[in-house]
Design a protein around this motif. Structure first.
Motif, short mmCIF file in Angstrom:
data_model
loop_
_atom_site.label_atom_id
_atom_site.label_comp_id
_atom_site.label_asym_id
_atom_site.label_seq_id
_atom_site.Cartn_x
_atom_site.Cartn_y
_atom_site.Cartn_z
N TYR A 222 -8.84 -11.02 -12.66
CA TYR A 222 -9.98 -10.16 -12.33
C TYR A 222 -10.92 -10.85 -11.35
O TYR A 222 -11.60 -11.81 -11.71
N ASP A 223 -10.94 -10.43 -10.11
CA ASP A 223 -11.89 -10.90 -9.11
C ASP A 223 -11.83 -9.91 -7.94
O ASP A 223 -10.97 -10.02 -7.07
N PRO A 224 -12.72 -8.90 -7.95
CA PRO A 224 -12.63 -7.83 -6.96
C PRO A 224 -12.57 -8.34 -5.52
O PRO A 224 -11.83 -7.80 -4.70
N THR A 225 -13.33 -9.38 -5.19
CA THR A 225 -13.35 -9.88 -3.82
C THR A 225 -11.96 -10.34 -3.40
O THR A 225 -11.45 -9.96 -2.33
N THR A 226 -11.34 -11.16 -4.24
CA THR A 226 -10.02 -11.69 -3.92
C THR A 226 -8.98 -10.58 -3.89
O THR A 226 -8.14 -10.53 -2.98
N GLU A 227 -9.04 -9.68 -4.88
CA GLU A 227 -8.06 -8.60 -4.92
C GLU A 227 -8.16 -7.74 -3.67
O GLU A 227 -7.15 -7.32 -3.10
N ARG A 228 -9.41 -7.50 -3.22
CA ARG A 228 -9.59 -6.70 -2.02
C ARG A 228 -8.97 -7.38 -0.80
O ARG A 228 -8.31 -6.75 0.02
N GLN A 229 -9.19 -8.68 -0.69
CA GLN A 229 -8.63 -9.42 0.45
C GLN A 229 -7.11 -9.35 0.43
O GLN A 229 -6.47 -9.20 1.48
N ALA A 230 -6.53 -9.47 -0.75
CA ALA A 230 -5.07 -9.39 -0.88
C ALA A 230 -4.58 -8.03 -0.42
O ALA A 230 -3.62 -7.92 0.35
N ALA A 231 -5.29 -6.97 -0.86
CA ALA A 231 -4.89 -5.61 -0.51
C ALA A 231 -5.00 -5.39 1.00
O ALA A 231 -4.10 -4.82 1.64
N ILE A 232 -6.11 -5.85 1.59
CA ILE A 232 -6.31 -5.63 3.02
C ILE A 232 -5.24 -6.35 3.84
O ILE A 232 -4.73 -5.82 4.82
N SER A 233 -4.86 -7.56 3.39
CA SER A 233 -3.84 -8.27 4.18
C SER A 233 -2.49 -7.54 4.10
O SER A 233 -1.75 -7.53 5.08
N LEU A 234 -2.22 -6.88 2.96
CA LEU A 234 -0.98 -6.08 2.88
C LEU A 234 -1.07 -4.85 3.77
O LEU A 234 -0.11 -4.50 4.46
N LEU A 235 -2.23 -4.19 3.78
CA LEU A 235 -2.42 -3.01 4.62
C LEU A 235 -2.32 -3.40 6.10
O LEU A 235 -1.72 -2.69 6.90
N ASP A 236 -2.91 -4.56 6.44
CA ASP A 236 -2.85 -5.02 7.83
C ASP A 236 -1.41 -5.28 8.25
O ASP A 236 -1.05 -5.12 9.41
N LYS A 237 -0.57 -5.70 7.31
CA LYS A 237 0.83 -5.94 7.66
C LYS A 237 1.61 -4.63 7.80
O LYS A 237 2.72 -4.62 8.31
N GLY A 238 0.99 -3.53 7.37
CA GLY A 238 1.62 -2.23 7.61
C GLY A 238 1.97 -1.43 6.36
O GLY A 238 2.47 -0.31 6.47
N ALA A 239 1.76 -1.99 5.17
CA ALA A 239 2.10 -1.27 3.95
C ALA A 239 1.28 0.02 3.86
O ALA A 239 0.09 0.02 4.18
N ASP A 240 1.90 1.11 3.42
CA ASP A 240 1.12 2.35 3.27
C ASP A 240 1.04 2.84 1.82
O ASP A 240 0.38 3.83 1.54
N VAL A 241 1.70 2.15 0.90
CA VAL A 241 1.48 2.41 -0.53
C VAL A 241 1.37 1.06 -1.24
O VAL A 241 2.23 0.19 -1.07
N LEU A 242 0.31 0.88 -2.01
CA LEU A 242 0.09 -0.39 -2.69
C LEU A 242 0.14 -0.21 -4.21
O LEU A 242 -0.18 0.86 -4.73
N MET A 243 0.51 -1.28 -4.90
CA MET A 243 0.43 -1.28 -6.36
C MET A 243 -0.17 -2.63 -6.74
O MET A 243 0.17 -3.65 -6.13
N ALA A 244 -1.09 -2.62 -7.71
CA ALA A 244 -1.77 -3.88 -8.06
C ALA A 244 -1.59 -4.17 -9.55
O ALA A 244 -1.95 -3.33 -10.38
N TYR A 245 -1.03 -5.31 -9.88
CA TYR A 245 -0.99 -5.73 -11.28
C TYR A 245 -2.24 -6.59 -11.51
O TYR A 245 -2.17 -7.81 -11.63
#
Lengths: 387, 309
Positions: A222-245
């Protein structure tokens, strides 16, 4: 000279503060467990008083140890909902201690609870050895540990096959992606996350063989800042559907800002961004807690390693987001029916890992033990498991 | 968009709460009062924003309430440190513990309830065609713009105005300032309160921009990083901008390296921000070994008129 004296006294004061703070923490914990025990002993005495007139009315005293606060909106929240369900069903008032760290503190708190309770549920993996130690000292108390693998005569385990629901969210993700690039935000590279990631990937591949899943590890639950950064880096690489554990809806929000789809974990996160929500696995512990406490009450309890699934309802799939099309929903519902009937097993061969080694032969199925110890990624997952 | 632009955008997004909190810390410490309460103030800011935004549905009211609540906490900190001359380290740590506990308590009823909306963005359509600049600035939210403007305003205030001169005098030598007729106590009170307000807004930014709901312990230690950044930036707002974004970029870099297929374990990548911080501090310490550190001279020392040091 004067200056040095000042900094010395400042240092001394700082140490004093730390000492007071540390002592305060210790006392607070002790006080809070005492506070939770107090009503239990009261309930116990009234229970005994009642027992003299009506022997059948005696009910076990139940306690829960939580890793987070019940208000975390995720993992602990679902356990607490389970506790409330059990209380309502059986008319028992259970005690709980929240925010218990997975350290020696846990052993102390479990010991204190064991002194005044008949059943203790420890709800996080890291409590395993502490629960085992305390179980050795209190043979008359029943201990139930979530997600672990060690048992004793008076200690059982329980968890659920949430990978079944991960497989289903994978089907939805595989149908929803437009460029065949999915992203997975994983908390820790441990088997619990790995088998969910693999099931998600297999589900996506079952409807879309070309799909690739990029994974990043955040090394935090649980750390929203870090999780957000992880998600953005995946989106930047081109992913268009994300799943977060992960425990926070940060990934879902990051995806919503870019018009992508996403899901989370543990609880229904649809309310945070209904238009961009897919679905995700959800825990439903209540029925199990009722069953376990009942079995202690009627003397049929065993130290089994209970594994719930979608068939008995311990694992569920959250309601779909508002933009998930009907044909995708139908596809997922069909697979869900097959999983519940036992026709479909997520880890059925042939399965190769992402280094092209065959891990499950054609026609074979992984045993539950093999799934729980999984330390390899299926073909199609782009990423590594750090050693 | 290329890798660098994406990284810059991610750096600004991760760096904005750090920047606001660092600027708040700089204001505090320029006036000579140590601010170790940032973590608690950020949590109080975040929980106030959530409660008021959910109850009223009005973001402006929520931000005003946030500023008001953290101002009261700033007033408490300055009352302890300036008027009662309590130990500033102790008061700051108390603020962190108090803020963490109180925010957890106040937040219980609204925990997990989604906010009515995310941080509103300022769309600058005319900027969009410009490469890089357009990508970065055309869709930033208001709080990010506010933090950028604030850097400039604070820089000019501290270094180019007589108010700034008074502030620096109070932080470096309150006795001299007192002799010059500057009201030391008043200035310390005002800047500690203003600093606390900015740190509260940092907490508000975290809930608005990252995860649209309140959960206990939401800042996950970001307040302590801001405490470090104040020193890292050597009490200078412009350097704070650089440091906060630098740290934000490092925060994001680990994931990007993971996605490039690096063989470096993710545990190690997670250490990058802290490792680089240590290296940079060592380098700066070496390069500036003969220069003043920029620490306000009277930092942490309560001022008592006519007491000699």
């Amino acid at each position: 000279m004067k200056k040095r004296g000042q900094s010395f006294s400042l240092g001394l004061l700082l140490m004093l503060v730390l000492a007071v703070v540390l002592a305060g923490c210790g006392n607070n914990n002790a006080a809070s467990t005492n506070a939770t025990e107090a009503p239990a002993t009261n309930a116990g005495t009234t229970g005994e008083a009642a027992a003299t007139t009506e022997p059948a009315a005696e009910k076990p005293k139940v306690a829960f140890v939580y890793i987070g606060p019940p208000g975390d909106g995720g993992y602990t929240y679902q356990h607490d909902q389970g506790r409330l369900f059990m209380e309502k069903e059986l008319g028992i008032k259970a005690d709980f201690v929240e925010n218990v760290p997975e350290s020696a503190d846990a052993e102390r708190i479990i010991t204190e609870l064991a002194q005044s309770h008949d059943i203790v549920f420890t709800t996080s993996f890291g409590y395993m050895d502490f629960t085992l130690n305390v179980a050795g000292k209190f043979p008359n108390v029943k201990f139930l540990h979530a997600s672990g693998y060690k048992t004793a005569d008076n200690m059982g385990t329980y968890f659920g096959k949430n990978y079944q629901a991960s497989y289903l969210s994978g089907i939805a993700a595989g149908k929803m992606t437009k460029n065949n690039q999915l992203g997975y935000v994983g908390a820790f590279p441990i088997s619990e996350v790995i088998y969910n990631l693999n099931a998600f990937t297999l589900g996506a591949q079952s409807v879309n063989p070309d799909v690739k899943v990029d994974v990043v590890w955040t090394n935090t639950w649980y750390d929203p800042t870090t999780e957000r950064q992880a998600a953005i880096s995946l989106l930047d690489k081109g992913a268009d559907v994300l799943m977060a554990y992960q425990d926070s809806p940060a990934t879902l929000q990051a995806a919503a800002e870019r018009g992508a789809f996403a899901g989370g974990n543990d609880s229904d996160m649809g309310k945070y961004a209904p238009d961009n929500y897919l679905t995700n696995p959800v825990w439903n512990w209540g029925p199990y807690y009722v069953k376990a406490v009942k079995s202690v009450m009627d003397g049929t309890w065993t130290n089994e390693q209970y594994s719930g699934d979608m068939a008995d309802g311990m694992v569920e799939l959250a309601p779909f987001g508002s933009k998930v099309p009907e044909d995708v929903k139908t596809l997922v519902e069909e697979a869900k029916a097959k999983i519940i009937s036992g026709e479909l097993d997520v880890f059925t061969g042939p399965i190769t890992d992402n280094k092209d080694a065959v891990k499950v032969q054609e026609g074979q199925k992984l045993t539950l033990e093999e799934v729980l110890g999984m330390n390899w990624l299926v073909k199609g997952v782009v990423g590594t498991i750090p050693n | 968009m290329d890798f660098t632009t994406q990284l810059l955008i991610a750096a600004i997004s991760a760096g904005t709460p750090l920047l606001l909190a660092t600027l708040g810390g700089i204001l505090n410490e320029r006036a000579g009062i140590i601010q170790l309460g940032a973590e608690g103030l950020m949590l109080m800011g975040a929980v106030t924003t959530c409660i008021v935004y959910i109850r009223t549905g009005n973001l402006a009211v929520a931000l005003l309430a946030t500023v008001a609540v953290t101002a009261v906490l700033g007033l408490l900190h300055s009352f302890l440190c300036v008027t009662l001359r309590a130990n500033q380290t102790m008061s700051g740590l108390a603020m962190t513990l108090f803020g963490s506990g109180l925010s957890a308590y106040l937040g219980k009823p609204i925990s997990g309830i989604p906010l009515p909306g995310p941080s509103p963005k300022l769309h600058l359509g005319w900027l969009e065609p410009v490469p890089v600049i357009g990508n970065i600035f055309a869709n930033m939210d208001y709080l990010t713009w506010f933090s950028l403007v604030l850097v400039l305003v604070l820089h000019l205030l501290i270094h180019r105005t007589s108010w700034g001169l008074h502030l620096r005098a109070v932080g470096d030598s309150p006795a001299t300032a007192d002799v010059m007729g500057i009201r030391v106590q008043l200035i310390r009170y005002s800047y500690v309160i203003a600093g606390a307000m900015l740190i509260g807004l940092a907490g508000a930014d975290m809930v608005l921009a990252y995860a649209p709901t309140w959960n206990e312990g939401l800042t996950a230690g970001r307040g302590w990083i801001a405490v470090g950044l104040v020193i890292f930036a050597r009490w200078n707002p412009l350097r704070a901008l650089f440091c906060a974004y630098f740290f934000g970029a490092l925060d994001s870099l680990g994931f990007r390296i993971q996605l490039l297929g690096s063989v470096v374990p993710s545990y190690f990548l997670k250490m990058i921000p802290y490792l680089v911080t240590i290296l940079v501090l060592m380098y700066l310490g070496y390069r500036n070994r003969n220069k003043p550190s920029g620490t306000p001279e009277a930092l942490g020392v309560p001022y008592i008129r006519e007491q000699r040091f």
